[in-house]
Design a protein around this motif. Structure first.
Motif, PDB file in Angstrom:
ATOM      1  N   VAL A  25       0.831  -1.209   0.000  1.00  0.00           N
ATOM      2  CA  VAL A  25       0.000   0.000   0.000  1.00  0.00           C
ATOM      3  C   VAL A  25       0.870   1.265   0.000  1.00  0.00           C
ATOM      4  N   LEU A  26       2.018   1.212   0.690  1.00  0.00           N
ATOM      5  CA  LEU A  26       2.874   2.392   0.773  1.00  0.00           C
ATOM      6  C   LEU A  26       3.696   2.620  -0.493  1.00  0.00           C
ATOM      7  N   LEU A  27       4.126   1.531  -1.142  1.00  0.00           N
ATOM      8  CA  LEU A  27       5.119   1.684  -2.215  1.00  0.00           C
ATOM      9  C   LEU A  27       4.623   1.375  -3.615  1.00  0.00           C
ATOM     10  N   TYR A  28       3.594   0.539  -3.735  1.00  0.00           N
ATOM     11  CA  TYR A  28       3.211   0.060  -5.060  1.00  0.00           C
ATOM     12  C   TYR A  28       1.955   0.724  -5.598  1.00  0.00           C
ATOM     13  N   ALA A  29       2.003   1.065  -6.898  1.00  0.00           N
ATOM     14  CA  ALA A  29       0.807   1.537  -7.587  1.00  0.00           C
ATOM     15  C   ALA A  29      -0.185   0.371  -7.658  1.00  0.00           C
ATOM     16  N   PRO A  30      -1.473   0.592  -7.649  1.00  0.00           N
ATOM     17  CA  PRO A  30      -2.137   1.894  -7.743  1.00  0.00           C
ATOM     18  C   PRO A  30      -2.239   2.650  -6.412  1.00  0.00           C
ATOM     19  N   PHE A  31      -1.751   2.091  -5.310  1.00  0.00           N
ATOM     20  CA  PHE A  31      -1.871   2.786  -4.011  1.00  0.00           C
ATOM     21  C   PHE A  31      -0.710   3.779  -3.860  1.00  0.00           C
ATOM     22  N   ALA A  32       0.482   3.233  -3.598  1.00  0.00           N
ATOM     23  CA  ALA A  32       1.733   4.019  -3.502  1.00  0.00           C
ATOM     24  C   ALA A  32       1.569   5.254  -2.621  1.00  0.00           C
ATOM     25  N   LEU A  33       1.016   5.072  -1.419  1.00  0.00           N
ATOM     26  CA  LEU A  33       0.702   6.226  -0.579  1.00  0.00           C
ATOM     27  C   LEU A  33       1.959   7.002  -0.162  1.00  0.00           C
ATOM     28  N   LEU A  34       3.000   6.271   0.229  1.00  0.00           N
ATOM     29  CA  LEU A  34       4.241   6.940   0.638  1.00  0.00           C
ATOM     30  C   LEU A  34       4.878   7.651  -0.546  1.00  0.00           C
ATOM     31  N   THR A  35       4.884   6.967  -1.690  1.00  0.00           N
ATOM     32  CA  THR A  35       5.463   7.560  -2.903  1.00  0.00           C
ATOM     33  C   THR A  35       4.717   8.827  -3.277  1.00  0.00           C
ATOM     34  N   LEU A  37       3.037  10.751  -1.312  1.00  0.00           N
ATOM     35  CA  LEU A  37       3.314  11.780  -0.306  1.00  0.00           C
ATOM     36  C   LEU A  37       4.655  12.467  -0.584  1.00  0.00           C
ATOM     37  N   VAL A  38       5.685  11.641  -0.877  1.00  0.00           N
ATOM     38  CA  VAL A  38       7.019  12.204  -1.133  1.00  0.00           C
ATOM     39  C   VAL A  38       6.997  13.036  -2.414  1.00  0.00           C
ATOM     40  N   LEU A  39       6.346  12.523  -3.466  1.00  0.00           N
ATOM     41  CA  LEU A  39       6.294  13.264  -4.729  1.00  0.00           C
ATOM     42  C   LEU A  39       5.509  14.565  -4.571  1.00  0.00           C
ATOM     43  N   TRP A  40       4.431  14.515  -3.768  1.00  0.00           N
ATOM     44  CA  TRP A  40       3.634  15.724  -3.529  1.00  0.00           C
ATOM     45  C   TRP A  40       4.445  16.743  -2.722  1.00  0.00           C
ATOM     46  N   ALA A  41       5.140  16.248  -1.683  1.00  0.00           N
ATOM     47  CA  ALA A  41       5.908  17.156  -0.822  1.00  0.00           C
ATOM     48  C   ALA A  41       7.052  17.816  -1.576  1.00  0.00           C
ATOM     49  N   THR A  42       7.632  17.079  -2.530  1.00  0.00           N
ATOM     50  CA  THR A  42       8.769  17.639  -3.276  1.00  0.00           C
ATOM     51  C   THR A  42       8.341  18.229  -4.622  1.00  0.00           C
ATOM     52  N   ASP A  49       4.777   5.166  -8.636  1.00  0.00           N
ATOM     53  CA  ASP A  49       4.811   3.699  -8.612  1.00  0.00           C
ATOM     54  C   ASP A  49       6.141   3.271  -7.990  1.00  0.00           C
ATOM     55  N   ALA A  50       6.412   1.979  -7.995  1.00  0.00           N
ATOM     56  CA  ALA A  50       7.630   1.466  -7.354  1.00  0.00           C
ATOM     57  C   ALA A  50       8.893   2.014  -8.011  1.00  0.00           C
ATOM     58  N   HIS A  51       8.750   2.472  -9.261  1.00  0.00           N
ATOM     59  CA  HIS A  51       9.889   3.015  -9.992  1.00  0.00           C
ATOM     60  C   HIS A  51      10.429   4.288  -9.346  1.00  0.00           C
ATOM     61  N   ARG A  52       9.552   5.058  -8.697  1.00  0.00           N
ATOM     62  CA  ARG A  52       9.952   6.347  -8.128  1.00  0.00           C
ATOM     63  C   ARG A  52      10.737   6.169  -6.825  1.00  0.00           C
ATOM     64  N   GLN A  74      15.213  14.816  -6.109  1.00  0.00           N
ATOM     65  CA  GLN A  74      14.090  13.872  -5.966  1.00  0.00           C
ATOM     66  C   GLN A  74      14.374  12.961  -4.769  1.00  0.00           C
ATOM     67  N   PRO A  75      14.108  13.455  -3.547  1.00  0.00           N
ATOM     68  CA  PRO A  75      14.550  12.755  -2.346  1.00  0.00           C
ATOM     69  C   PRO A  75      13.947  11.365  -2.154  1.00  0.00           C
ATOM     70  N   ALA A  76      12.940  11.009  -2.951  1.00  0.00           N
ATOM     71  CA  ALA A  76      12.398   9.646  -2.849  1.00  0.00           C
ATOM     72  C   ALA A  76      13.506   8.629  -3.099  1.00  0.00           C
ATOM     73  N   TYR A  77      14.478   9.030  -3.937  1.00  0.00           N
ATOM     74  CA  TYR A  77      15.584   8.128  -4.259  1.00  0.00           C
ATOM     75  C   TYR A  77      16.551   7.942  -3.097  1.00  0.00           C
ATOM     76  N   LEU A  78      16.480   8.840  -2.099  1.00  0.00           N
ATOM     77  CA  LEU A  78      17.390   8.714  -0.960  1.00  0.00           C
ATOM     78  C   LEU A  78      16.974   7.570  -0.032  1.00  0.00           C
ATOM     79  N   GLY A  79      15.769   7.060  -0.228  1.00  0.00           N
ATOM     80  CA  GLY A  79      15.296   5.952   0.608  1.00  0.00           C
ATOM     81  C   GLY A  79      16.260   4.784   0.618  1.00  0.00           C
ATOM     82  N   ALA A  80      16.749   4.421  -0.584  1.00  0.00           N
ATOM     83  CA  ALA A  80      17.592   3.224  -0.692  1.00  0.00           C
ATOM     84  C   ALA A  80      18.988   3.431  -0.144  1.00  0.00           C
ATOM     85  N   VAL A  81      19.499   4.660  -0.241  1.00  0.00           N
ATOM     86  CA  VAL A  81      20.908   4.870   0.126  1.00  0.00           C
ATOM     87  C   VAL A  81      21.099   5.650   1.424  1.00  0.00           C
ATOM     88  N   VAL A  82      20.007   6.204   1.966  1.00  0.00           N
ATOM     89  CA  VAL A  82      20.141   6.928   3.240  1.00  0.00           C
ATOM     90  C   VAL A  82      19.172   6.355   4.292  1.00  0.00           C
TER      91      VAL A  82
END
Lengths: 297, 43
Positions: A25-35, A37-42, A49-52, A74-82
């Motif tokens: 629900v947080l990461l995958y389309a069609p839900f991707a709620l966290l994604t 949120l991050v895209l909206w905030a930035t 989708d999971a690609h972001r 695009q700080p969504a990408y910092l998830g994996a490395v930070v």
């Protein structure tokens, strides 16, 4: 199908399943709620989708300084490395063991396959150097013109499956040759037909490798939390070894050892142990304990 | 110093082989997959 002691794990597996659904629900389309949120905030006008919130590309970009700006913009990408490595440093790679939909899909489905049809690589293959090698190779290849591609990413395969279940068949209708190879390897060979169902995670996941590295550093510095064995309570029955899907528990020169580089923090071992010898806690001492000789084998 | 490095490499040669295997696999996968289109279905 599995030892009777495994029935103790059912409530625990149910909790992990609930967290996996949360991950979807947080990461995958069609839900991707966290994604979203991050895209909206930035204010990033990209498809949620999971690609972001990719877990592969930013690791490759670590070897490409010219991509640092993209990660900051695009700080969504910092998830994996930070975000995930820092969390792994303090509390272990709990994302892998509790939330990653790609890893859980094959792990849970592999429980339905009779063990006699499964390859047992635990104890036969040391997954840690292979996984680190894969991560370094992936980063190094990017300097030689290689580029991370969704066609070899199990996270993207899972997104395509979730999309198909919600009526979007674009992802699963496109099969490049490499997509077929990586899908069969991830889902069937190293998934359903490998004991534990997490062969891909253990051998070929660069995100898991990075989290494992930070987790082991946190454990080594005795700052982070990790799975540890209490020497005074361990009876050497090795039930924990059999239940470990990440092949992290092994015996070396008559000692039982939890490898923090490989452990994914799922805590199946802490729930399956009948003697309460394994616990997830702040690292205080060595996790290597002698296995009582009389109870070996 | 060099002798110590060789001694360490001899002791850890299985891990080094595994690492090299992973290295080849990771770089090979990336280079092999580079030419292929990315299709991840979104919303």
């Amino acid at each position: 199908m599995y030892p009777k002691t495994y029935s103790k794990l059912y409530p625990h597996w149910l909790r992990r399943f609930a967290f996996t659904l949360l991950g979807i629900v947080l990461l995958y389309a069609p839900f991707a709620l966290l994604t979203r949120l991050v895209l909206w905030a930035t204010r990033t006008p990209l498809q949620p989708d999971a690609h972001r919130i990719c877990l592969r590309m930013p690791i490759q970009w670590l070897a490409q300084p010219w991509m640092y700006r993209t990660m900051i913009e695009q700080p969504a990408y910092l998830g994996a490395v930070v975000v995930l490595p820092v969390l792994a440093f303090f509390v272990g790679p709990l994302f892998c063991g509790w939330m990653c939909p790609a890893g859980h899909l094959t792990e849970f489905l592999s429980r339905l396959v009779p063990p006699r049809f499964q390859i047992d690589l635990a104890g036969k293959v040391n997954p840690v150097p292979i996984r680190y090698g894969f991560m370094v190779g992936m980063m190094g290849a990017s300097l030689m013109g290689g580029n991370v591609c969704c066609s070899f990413c199990n996270f993207a395969h899972t997104q395509n499956i979730v999309s198909a279940l919600s009526g979007n068949f674009l992802g699963i209708s496109y099969w490049a040759s490499f997509t077929v190879i990586s899908f069969v390897l991830w889902f069937a060979v190293l998934g359903l037909f490998t004991k534990g169902g997490r062969g891909w995670c253990n051998l070929l996941c660069p995100a898991g490798a990075l989290m494992g590295l930070f987790h082991s550093i946190g454990s080594w510095l005795k700052i982070g939390r990790s799975v540890q064995i209490d020497q005074s309570l361990c009876r050497g029955c090795k039930t924990c070894m059999a239940s470990c899907s990440s092949w992290a528990i092994s015996t070396h020169s008559e000692t039982l050892h939890v490898n923090s580089h490989a452990c994914n923090g799922c805590m199946d071992c802490t729930h399956v142990c009948e003697h309460g010898a394994i616990a997830y806690r702040r690292t205080t001492a060595t996790t290597a304990v002698p296995v009582p000789a009389a109870q070996e084998g | 110093m060099l002798k110590k490095a060789f001694e360490w490499a001899r002791r850890c040669r299985r891990k080094l082989y595994s690492f090299a295997f992973g290295l080849a696999l990771g770089s090979g996968a990336l280079i092999a997959g580079s030419g292929q289109s990315c299709v991840t279905s979104g919303q």
